[in-house]
Write a protein that holds these residues in place. Sequence first.
Motif, PDB file in Angstrom:
ATOM      1  N   MET A   1       1.069  -1.370  -0.131  1.00 38.13           N
ATOM      2  CA  MET A   1      -0.153  -0.262  -0.132  1.00 38.13           C
ATOM      3  C   MET A   1       0.739   1.373   0.320  1.00 38.13           C
ATOM      4  O   MET A   1       2.228   1.510   0.804  1.00 38.13           O
ATOM      5  CB  MET A   1      -0.662  -0.185   1.208  1.00 38.13           C
ATOM      6  N   LYS A   2       0.076   2.520  -0.490  1.00 39.10           N
ATOM      7  CA  LYS A   2       0.931   3.114  -0.753  1.00 39.10           C
ATOM      8  C   LYS A   2       0.837   3.647   0.456  1.00 39.10           C
ATOM      9  O   LYS A   2       2.071   5.168   1.185  1.00 39.10           O
ATOM     10  CB  LYS A   2       0.610   4.339  -1.575  1.00 39.10           C
ATOM     11  N   LYS A   3      -0.871   4.334   1.083  1.00 41.53           N
ATOM     12  CA  LYS A   3      -0.362   5.013   2.837  1.00 41.53           C
ATOM     13  C   LYS A   3      -0.994   3.579   4.047  1.00 41.53           C
ATOM     14  O   LYS A   3      -1.232   2.834   3.241  1.00 41.53           O
ATOM     15  CB  LYS A   3      -0.853   6.003   2.202  1.00 41.53           C
ATOM     16  N   LEU A   4      -0.495   4.364   4.418  1.00 44.62           N
ATOM     17  CA  LEU A   4      -1.351   3.128   5.700  1.00 44.62           C
ATOM     18  C   LEU A   4      -2.944   3.925   5.999  1.00 44.62           C
ATOM     19  O   LEU A   4      -3.166   5.087   6.143  1.00 44.62           O
ATOM     20  CB  LEU A   4       0.294   3.161   7.023  1.00 44.62           C
ATOM     21  N   VAL A   5      -3.850   3.172   6.645  1.00 43.95           N
ATOM     22  CA  VAL A   5      -4.797   3.424   7.315  1.00 43.95           C
ATOM     23  C   VAL A   5      -3.738   4.046   8.963  1.00 43.95           C
ATOM     24  O   VAL A   5      -4.600   2.599   9.476  1.00 43.95           O
ATOM     25  CB  VAL A   5      -5.881   3.571   7.221  1.00 43.95           C
ATOM     26  N   PHE A   6      -3.952   4.477   9.866  1.00 44.59           N
ATOM     27  CA  PHE A   6      -3.526   4.688  10.951  1.00 44.59           C
ATOM     28  C   PHE A   6      -4.222   5.104  11.678  1.00 44.59           C
ATOM     29  O   PHE A   6      -3.660   6.581  12.137  1.00 44.59           O
ATOM     30  CB  PHE A   6      -1.840   5.013  11.250  1.00 44.59           C
ATOM     31  N   THR A   7      -4.563   4.204  13.021  1.00 42.83           N
ATOM     32  CA  THR A   7      -6.310   4.681  13.450  1.00 42.83           C
ATOM     33  C   THR A   7      -5.721   4.868  15.129  1.00 42.83           C
ATOM     34  O   THR A   7      -6.589   4.632  15.846  1.00 42.83           O
ATOM     35  CB  THR A   7      -7.042   3.885  13.248  1.00 42.83           C
ATOM     36  N   THR A   8      -4.938   4.176  15.660  1.00 39.43           N
ATOM     37  CA  THR A   8      -4.205   4.793  17.214  1.00 39.43           C
ATOM     38  C   THR A   8      -5.418   5.164  17.844  1.00 39.43           C
ATOM     39  O   THR A   8      -5.645   5.004  19.108  1.00 39.43           O
ATOM     40  CB  THR A   8      -2.670   5.076  17.360  1.00 39.43           C
ATOM     41  N   ALA A   9      -5.014   6.436  17.532  1.00 39.63           N
ATOM     42  CA  ALA A   9      -5.718   7.258  18.362  1.00 39.63           C
ATOM     43  C   ALA A   9      -7.463   8.079  17.343  1.00 39.63           C
ATOM     44  O   ALA A   9      -7.518   9.038  18.646  1.00 39.63           O
ATOM     45  CB  ALA A   9      -4.830   8.744  18.550  1.00 39.63           C
ATOM     46  N   LEU A  10      -7.524   7.784  16.905  1.00 38.65           N
ATOM     47  CA  LEU A  10      -8.454   7.844  16.276  1.00 38.65           C
ATOM     48  C   LEU A  10      -9.737   7.607  16.972  1.00 38.65           C
ATOM     49  O   LEU A  10      -9.944   5.884  17.037  1.00 38.65           O
ATOM     50  CB  LEU A  10      -9.003   7.344  15.044  1.00 38.65           C
ATOM     51  N   ALA A  11     -10.760   8.027  16.973  1.00 37.44           N
ATOM     52  CA  ALA A  11     -12.237   7.388  18.137  1.00 37.44           C
ATOM     53  C   ALA A  11     -13.048   7.139  17.307  1.00 37.44           C
ATOM     54  O   ALA A  11     -13.890   5.879  18.236  1.00 37.44           O
ATOM     55  CB  ALA A  11     -13.017   8.472  18.516  1.00 37.44           C
ATOM     56  N   GLY A  12     -12.842   6.518  15.970  1.00 37.66           N
ATOM     57  CA  GLY A  12     -13.923   6.826  14.968  1.00 37.66           C
ATOM     58  C   GLY A  12     -14.972   6.922  14.427  1.00 37.66           C
ATOM     59  O   GLY A  12     -16.258   6.715  14.022  1.00 37.66           O
ATOM     60  N   GLN A 163      -2.753  -1.590  18.260  1.00 38.19           N
ATOM     61  CA  GLN A 163      -3.347  -2.034  18.634  1.00 38.19           C
ATOM     62  C   GLN A 163      -4.303  -1.187  20.182  1.00 38.19           C
ATOM     63  O   GLN A 163      -5.414  -0.782  19.947  1.00 38.19           O
ATOM     64  CB  GLN A 163      -4.406  -3.152  18.642  1.00 38.19           C
ATOM     65  N   VAL A 164      -3.010  -0.762  20.925  1.00 34.78           N
ATOM     66  CA  VAL A 164      -3.843  -0.661  21.905  1.00 34.78           C
ATOM     67  C   VAL A 164      -2.792   0.425  22.768  1.00 34.78           C
ATOM     68  O   VAL A 164      -2.897   1.140  23.860  1.00 34.78           O
ATOM     69  CB  VAL A 164      -2.295  -1.403  22.583  1.00 34.78           C
ATOM     70  N   ALA A 165      -1.836   1.238  21.721  1.00 37.02           N
ATOM     71  CA  ALA A 165      -1.465   2.650  22.198  1.00 37.02           C
ATOM     72  C   ALA A 165      -2.194   3.145  22.567  1.00 37.02           C
ATOM     73  O   ALA A 165      -2.209   3.995  23.531  1.00 37.02           O
ATOM     74  CB  ALA A 165      -0.062   3.026  20.924  1.00 37.02           C
ATOM     75  N   GLY A 166      -3.152   3.248  21.717  1.00 41.76           N
ATOM     76  CA  GLY A 166      -4.617   4.586  21.415  1.00 41.76           C
ATOM     77  C   GLY A 166      -4.828   4.182  23.603  1.00 41.76           C
ATOM     78  O   GLY A 166      -5.434   5.092  24.658  1.00 41.76           O
ATOM     79  N   THR A 167      -5.427   3.471  23.857  1.00 40.01           N
ATOM     80  CA  THR A 167      -6.089   2.893  25.543  1.00 40.01           C
ATOM     81  C   THR A 167      -4.910   3.139  25.918  1.00 40.01           C
ATOM     82  O   THR A 167      -5.361   3.736  27.311  1.00 40.01           O
ATOM     83  CB  THR A 167      -6.131   1.309  25.187  1.00 40.01           C
ATOM     84  N   TYR A 168      -4.055   2.853  25.921  1.00 43.26           N
ATOM     85  CA  TYR A 168      -2.918   3.244  26.110  1.00 43.26           C
ATOM     86  C   TYR A 168      -2.725   4.761  27.039  1.00 43.26           C
ATOM     87  O   TYR A 168      -2.768   5.741  28.080  1.00 43.26           O
ATOM     88  CB  TYR A 168      -1.410   3.308  26.692  1.00 43.26           C
ATOM     89  N   TYR A 169      -3.589   5.526  25.713  1.00 44.14           N
ATOM     90  CA  TYR A 169      -3.254   7.167  25.602  1.00 44.14           C
ATOM     91  C   TYR A 169      -3.924   7.531  27.030  1.00 44.14           C
ATOM     92  O   TYR A 169      -4.274   8.858  27.578  1.00 44.14           O
ATOM     93  CB  TYR A 169      -3.153   7.516  24.558  1.00 44.14           C
ATOM     94  N   ARG A 170      -5.578   7.101  26.192  1.00 45.68           N
ATOM     95  CA  ARG A 170      -6.586   7.340  26.660  1.00 45.68           C
ATOM     96  C   ARG A 170      -6.737   7.417  28.739  1.00 45.68           C
ATOM     97  O   ARG A 170      -6.534   8.012  29.601  1.00 45.68           O
ATOM     98  CB  ARG A 170      -8.096   6.872  26.625  1.00 45.68           C
TER      99      ARG A 170
END
Lengths: 466, 438
Positions: A1-12, A163-170
């Motif tokens: 893929m040219k790009k990554l959809v990187f969603t660690t901190a996104l709430a969706g 998968q977990v970086a955003g959970t630690y951040y919150r």
Amino acid sequence: MKKLVFTTALAGAAAAHGAAQGAEFKLPQFETTKLSNGLTVMLMERHEVPLIAVRAVVKAGAVNDGTQAGLANLTGDAILLGSEKHAKAAIDEAFDFRGAQLAGGSATEQTTVQANFAKNDAAALLPLFAEIVQQPSFEAAELDKLKNRKVSGLKQAKESPRQVAGTYYRSMLYGDAPYASPAGGTVNSLAALKRADVQGFHGRYFRPDNAAIIVVGDFDPAAMRRQIETLFGQWTADGPAPQRADYGKPLAAKPRVWLVDKPDAIETTFVIGGPGIARNDPDYVPLQVLNTVLGGRFTSWLNDELRVNSGLTYGANSAFSPLAQSGTFAVSSFTASAKTEAALDLALKTYNRLWEKGIDKATLDSAKAYVKGQFPPRFETSEQLASLLGDMYALGVDRAQIDNFMRDVDGLTPAKAKQLVDRHFPRQNLQMVLVGKADDIRKVAAKYGEVTELEISADGFRPGRK
Amino acid sequence: MKWKLAAFVAGSMLAASAQAAFTSDQVQSFTLANGMKFIVLESSTIPNANMYTFWKVGSRNEAPGTTGLSHFFEHMMFNGSKNYGPKMFDRTMEANGGSNNAYTSSDVTVYQDWFPATSLETIFKLESDRIAHLTIDPKMVESERGVVLSERSTGLENSNIRMLMEDLNSVAYSAHPYSWPVIGFESDIKAWTQQDLVNYFRTYYAPGNAVAVIVGDVKADRVKTLATKYFGAIPKRAAPPAVKTVEPEQKGERRLFVAKPSATSANLMVAYKAPRADSPDYYALNVLQGVLTEGKTSRLYKALVEKQLATSVGTDATDGFDPGLLYVFAVAANGVDGAKVEKALLDEIDNVVKNGITEQELQAVKNKKLVNLYRAQETINGKAQQLGNYETFFGDWRKLFAAPAEFEKLTTADIQAVAARYLKKQQRTIGVLAAKEE
């Protein structure tokens, strides 16, 4: 893929972007009614394909878990384990045989049960859907199996820093407040949950005056209205409906770093930021445009610097993650362990451009065109529209935010952008989560604030109690 | 790596009825004098459009020393052309409300543009310029190497299945280029030369080697006018060389083990040799995959997940120009030995081979294919992807509309026959990833 959809901190959360260039795009018409038992019903007709998306949205989620992290989430999934009248196997067979999708789930402030099926199957499947929402059996053996599977899943999630970086951040930003509660729970908290806990949660929150039934797709509205009333009109609730409490504000009194050690990591995954905005903030739409410039698209400053100019990473982004009452903001990326310091410094330097250089008119105009052009495909399917209606109900998203999108995007000027940057992007006391090999990046981490070390394999997403 | 592209293929007897979102007579196609083919579908549900360009170049066209070049080239296609210098492709597209991405598989490289329909001409200018006049700037090559190395390592860091599949492919194939990872080996990524890139572009980015699909709020006449104006001027070139290697017959079961210290449970992957995408067995194999892993009443979900041996199961297939693999995978539940999951999985597969499937199971999968067809056709994206896949892998987009009948005519005996033909012990490779070997 040219790009990554990187969603660690996104709430969706669905972003309420507006119209395409030259072509107005509006939220399709829908009707909202309330049954006499307090149940909100939202119906939106769509006839592109013979499909129907249905969801029950309950105003309860991880913020209502109390000390039992993961309870709302387990309840949301356990709804699918059968009803008082039909065993799980019969429910699975009925949906699966027809190619229907059935899912449960729970986020921070809402729990949903959702189904998606062919129009012709509505008569067979809607009654089953109504049963599991109102009279789930929570059959003990099935509940144990589900719990075990979720415990395995929580362990497996920690194999992937993304998968977990955003959970630690919150967890870091909200401390002891309800917003810190990890939606999926922790291995220990989930393992301790009992059937009575799940039944209790269902009893407290799954009630008509705390829920909405949303139907989007190919149906006749009069007939659908009657069917929903027949299926959900007898649902009753005792006592007053649950009220919302204070779920907390982000803590950022001093610069802090949580260093999460994953000894076999080959790269460092990082999240940097601080307090953000609530979902219904009047500045929500213009901030989406400003964030597009900083880290919301391929040519954003962050992606341009960290990826295109320096080759340090495959992708870098930033995002506001708004909740109903408050929210967070984060810059996220990842890089090879040995390049951690270079990537962090460049991310911070790039972020500071918001204040040091500001956003010029040409860049702003491009971002405005981009968010407008990318809006319509976000609400193309019945499922996407049902999700938006669900957010409007559960998170109190005002319809005006969508209807005024064009005005809010077009009204943005460099001067207004500067004011919004000063007001909403956190500049001081940045908070940082690093997931990586601690032995290699410990010294680097100390540059950015007071360091707390965590073991990724330890239970949960916060430092252990001493 | 390519995950399921054909999961949305049509199904069941009702699919051909007037209820489908579009019919074959709504699709138009034309081919320019230089051989570049266009497929157009007018669809005005949203004021947007897509352009998908399928290039018949992927990792199967590479060789040791140049592994990963197709994918790397995919990146380089965004790094500057005659009229749009470095960064200007993305900047121009985004300023006009568009976004883009691309992916490379073992067989194809696909460029995807999503944009407001009013920006159609800008998109044609951008896309044609990079095909006619790509500049391959050595400085851009250097920084892009870092990006791809990061992409490679972040994939391995975050996905056990990806790590396992990469190693499994290298065992399952002894000769064919499907053996190596699409993203390439680290040493090759670091070693490509300027000349490698220039040669690759000239060889594979010939207009006759591409199919463009445009779906959205556009007029077919205008698409044709713009295509002729912007792409028609690109000279015709020779067809790329054929891939000659034929994978030798596998004579016995192969096994591998991959160690990843942080793995909390075993990841299992069983890959069977499978035919090329346009094989007559395609639809029966597609149904077989559905019977095995699609939904909570599928065979492997019931045997592994419901019985608490695994937390997830799945299947995937390489839809390729050459014979490939049918993958079956599972992640063991906490505390369950990988060997136990493997035995249960293989027993269940043997059971299908020996005893076949029921009428009820067959009908359930046919029903799924129908509803999934609708789900895919609910978006302009899904429509573009379907048309492009059929044109590329089956040789004609019209075959998309024959798919419902192909599914409908299948019998339980057909499914058992393909299970017996392909799910054979001597034709399989079994891979396990875990913290340590059992």
